[in-house]
Design a protein around this motif. Structure first.
Motif, PDB file in Angstrom:
ATOM      1  N   ALA A  54      12.741  -8.769 -11.138  1.00 13.02           N
ATOM      2  CA  ALA A  54      12.697  -8.390  -9.724  1.00 13.02           C
ATOM      3  C   ALA A  54      11.701  -7.264  -9.528  1.00 13.02           C
ATOM      4  O   ALA A  54      11.589  -6.360 -10.355  1.00 13.02           O
ATOM      5  N   ILE A  55      10.974  -7.342  -8.419  1.00 11.27           N
ATOM      6  CA  ILE A  55      10.018  -6.293  -8.075  1.00 11.27           C
ATOM      7  C   ILE A  55      10.293  -5.802  -6.657  1.00 11.27           C
ATOM      8  O   ILE A  55      10.816  -6.550  -5.818  1.00 11.27           O
ATOM      9  N   ALA A  56       9.963  -4.552  -6.399  1.00 12.07           N
ATOM     10  CA  ALA A  56      10.118  -3.978  -5.066  1.00 12.07           C
ATOM     11  C   ALA A  56       8.868  -4.268  -4.240  1.00 12.07           C
ATOM     12  O   ALA A  56       7.829  -4.685  -4.771  1.00 12.07           O
ATOM     13  N   ARG A  57       8.982  -4.040  -2.951  1.00 14.61           N
ATOM     14  CA  ARG A  57       7.859  -4.341  -2.048  1.00 14.61           C
ATOM     15  C   ARG A  57       6.635  -3.501  -2.364  1.00 14.61           C
ATOM     16  O   ARG A  57       5.494  -3.927  -2.129  1.00 14.61           O
ATOM     17  N   ASN A  58       6.848  -2.327  -2.947  1.00 12.46           N
ATOM     18  CA  ASN A  58       5.709  -1.459  -3.278  1.00 12.46           C
ATOM     19  C   ASN A  58       5.064  -1.829  -4.612  1.00 12.46           C
ATOM     20  O   ASN A  58       4.140  -1.155  -5.064  1.00 12.46           O
ATOM     21  N   SER A  60       6.609  -2.025  -7.638  1.00 11.55           N
ATOM     22  CA  SER A  60       7.242  -1.458  -8.839  1.00 11.55           C
ATOM     23  C   SER A  60       8.261  -2.438  -9.410  1.00 11.55           C
ATOM     24  O   SER A  60       8.851  -3.240  -8.679  1.00 11.55           O
ATOM     25  N   ALA A  62      11.697  -3.544 -10.523  1.00 12.78           N
ATOM     26  CA  ALA A  62      13.057  -3.131 -10.195  1.00 12.78           C
ATOM     27  C   ALA A  62      14.053  -3.552 -11.258  1.00 12.78           C
ATOM     28  O   ALA A  62      15.048  -2.864 -11.487  1.00 12.78           O
ATOM     29  N   GLN A 129      12.178 -14.290  -2.027  1.00  8.77           N
ATOM     30  CA  GLN A 129      12.032 -12.962  -1.436  1.00  8.77           C
ATOM     31  C   GLN A 129      13.400 -12.316  -1.268  1.00  8.77           C
ATOM     32  O   GLN A 129      14.388 -12.997  -1.032  1.00  8.77           O
ATOM     33  N   GLY A 141      11.492  -6.950  -1.369  1.00  3.65           N
ATOM     34  CA  GLY A 141      11.175  -7.236  -2.759  1.00  3.65           C
ATOM     35  C   GLY A 141      11.147  -8.729  -3.022  1.00  3.65           C
ATOM     36  O   GLY A 141      11.186  -9.548  -2.102  1.00  3.65           O
TER      37      GLY A 141
END
Length: 206
Positions: A54-58, A60, A62, A129, A141
């Motif tokens: 999982a990744i965050a919207r920025n 990074s 997660a 998403q 994310g």
């Protein structure tokens, strides 16, 4: 009367103190429950047989479970969480491209396959998403669920090879049958020619 009044004041102070500390206890209890839920959730994800990333919207990272590290042949590191996912996965550019498209495509792949040439592996994955509870919901994310399909593909390749060999065997058997028929015809004509030759007759054309 003074002791009674003092006792009453003491009880009032204790009641007031208890009333004042109630919200604090609820906050602490809520934090404890949240911490337990977070730990429980991470244990569930960590023990899944599928890879989860999982990744965050920025941008990074997660979350990345142990199976994901194994499939991507990377060394697990708790410090990876919070780092840019492009740095964590810099040796896996194909995965970086897939995750990078999570915020660009209107329709994300529900079931897709990806070949990791550098690892000689094939994964099947789903990309989704992650949205908040706002109105309207905002994308915060993306999460990728995937499974190593290398052994499945190898088994299917063996089955395809077996089918090709069976077809080749059937074709070879057909050719051999036709060839035997041709040989039988030639052999028959040769026998007839020998009989004609022994009788002094003219040899037939073969």
């Amino acid at each position: 009367a003074l002791p009674i009044c003092g006792s009453a004041n003491g009880r009032s102070r204790r009641a007031l103190s208890a009333t004042a500390s109630a919200p604090a206890r609820r906050v602490r209890s809520g934090r404890q429950k949240s911490a337990v839920s977070d730990v429980f959730f991470r244990h569930i994800v960590s023990n899944m047989r599928n890879g989860v990333l999982a990744i965050a919207r920025n941008g990074s990272l997660a979350l990345m479970n142990d199976e994901a590290y194994r499939i991507f042949a990377l060394t697990p590191d708790p410090k990876d969480v919070g780092r840019p996912f492009v740095d964590v996965l810099r040796t896996r550019p194909a995965i970086v491209r897939v995750l990078g498209s999570a915020f660009e495509l209107s329709h994300l792949p529900n079931r897709a396959e990806l070949r990791l040439k550098d690892l000689d592996r094939v994964i099947g994955y789903t990309l989704s998403q992650v949205k908040d509870e706002g109105t309207p919901p905002s994308v915060i994310g993306a999460v990728m669920f995937f499974k190593d399909l290398t052994h499945v593909e190898q088994r299917e390749e063996r089955e395809r090879l077996r089918d090709r060999l069976v077809s080749l065997g059937e074709m070879a058997a057909g050719i051999a049958h036709d060839f035997n028929n041709a040989l039988a015809s030639v052999s028959g004509r040769l026998s007839l020619a020998e009989l004609e030759a022994s009788g002094g007759g003219e040899l037939p054309r073969l």
